[in-house]
Design a protein around this motif. Sequence first.
Motif, mmCIF file in Angstrom:
data_model
loop_
_atom_site.group_PDB
_atom_site.id
_atom_site.type_symbol
_atom_site.label_atom_id
_atom_site.label_comp_id
_atom_site.label_asym_id
_atom_site.label_seq_id
_atom_site.Cartn_x
_atom_site.Cartn_y
_atom_site.Cartn_z
ATOM 1 N N UNK A 52 -96.820 12.820 -19.286
ATOM 2 C CA UNK A 52 -95.751 13.580 -19.493
ATOM 3 C C UNK A 52 -94.428 12.526 -20.153
ATOM 4 N N UNK A 53 -93.573 13.272 -21.049
ATOM 5 C CA UNK A 53 -92.523 12.494 -21.821
ATOM 6 C C UNK A 53 -91.170 13.110 -21.422
ATOM 7 N N UNK A 54 -90.146 12.314 -21.298
ATOM 8 C CA UNK A 54 -88.767 12.880 -21.402
ATOM 9 C C UNK A 54 -88.275 13.294 -22.740
ATOM 10 N N UNK A 55 -86.975 13.675 -22.689
ATOM 11 C CA UNK A 55 -86.377 14.280 -23.775
ATOM 12 C C UNK A 55 -85.869 13.279 -24.651
ATOM 13 N N UNK A 56 -86.020 11.837 -24.377
ATOM 14 C CA UNK A 56 -85.712 10.594 -25.198
ATOM 15 C C UNK A 56 -87.075 10.419 -26.017
ATOM 16 N N UNK A 57 -88.422 11.050 -25.608
ATOM 17 C CA UNK A 57 -89.510 10.539 -26.266
ATOM 18 C C UNK A 57 -90.428 9.505 -25.274
ATOM 19 N N UNK A 58 -89.739 9.328 -24.108
ATOM 20 C CA UNK A 58 -90.271 8.081 -23.300
ATOM 21 C C UNK A 58 -91.424 8.624 -22.665
ATOM 22 N N UNK A 59 -92.464 7.715 -22.561
ATOM 23 C CA UNK A 59 -93.786 8.233 -21.539
ATOM 24 C C UNK A 59 -93.133 7.753 -20.156
ATOM 25 N N UNK A 60 -93.169 9.073 -19.343
ATOM 26 C CA UNK A 60 -92.539 8.776 -17.963
ATOM 27 C C UNK A 60 -93.534 8.812 -16.810
#
Length: 282
Positions: free
Chosen positions: A262-270
Amino acid sequence: MVAQWENFLQNLGEWHGSFTQLSTRGEVIKDTPSIISLEGLNDNKTVRLKLRRFSPNPSGVGEPEVSELVREYQSLGRDILFFENGNFCQGTIQLAPYSESGAEFGFIYNYRRLRFVQLYNIDGNLSKLTLIREKQQDKNIPERPPLTVDALLGEWQGEAVTMYPDYRHPDSYSTNLQLHLQNGDRLVQKITFGNNANVISSSGSIDGSAINFNEGSTPVQVLLLPDGGSCTCPVKVEFRKPIFFEAGWLVEPDLRFRMIRSYNDKGEWVSLTLVTERKISH
């Protein structure tokens, strides 16, 4: 990190299989036989990876052409996480505009491995799909049949483990997945997870071995694959939108693994989540 290395060692051995290149619709384009060995050295403090792929001789006769890759590992990158059973996912850490992205999922069960690679080009479009089916040569464990919609229908009770790139303590919680047909050509799913607080419902149109979920803000395509495999691919990787990549493996008629990156809306793998689910009703 010590635990991560121990989990990685679950994959040691010599694995015979093939790299199958798929179209973005999941059709087989090319199949290349392969042997990959993962050998522990120096009391398993080093792992040597040796991959050989065997392509047909361009002349059509004679021995196949062999390409060989050898690497040694003494530590793991920040882009990969392993679960206790050896299942893993490696991929892009930070999604960004005009850059390629993607992930590789690896499952291991009963002397077999199933790996799946999905790659996106700089425009955010799905560009390459590779299915890798492998087994330990001395164990005669047959391949699973190709995945079908019928094999997925019913209710699945699961346990999920979510790991994080910063190695904080994993989260564990129960899941429930219900899948049924509507009008014969739509698959309806209801996912409940985390103390029944979160419920996701959606439906997708069935088109052969593809299921298209186009209702949400991020349309996804689910492909049903050989050896009981499946993958969930965003139709497009768009910046400033949370997205996920997912792969699954039906290893027994009533036992399935799913892994979600999963990735957040900043494109970071979370996070990376492994769901182990059993069918409790048809």
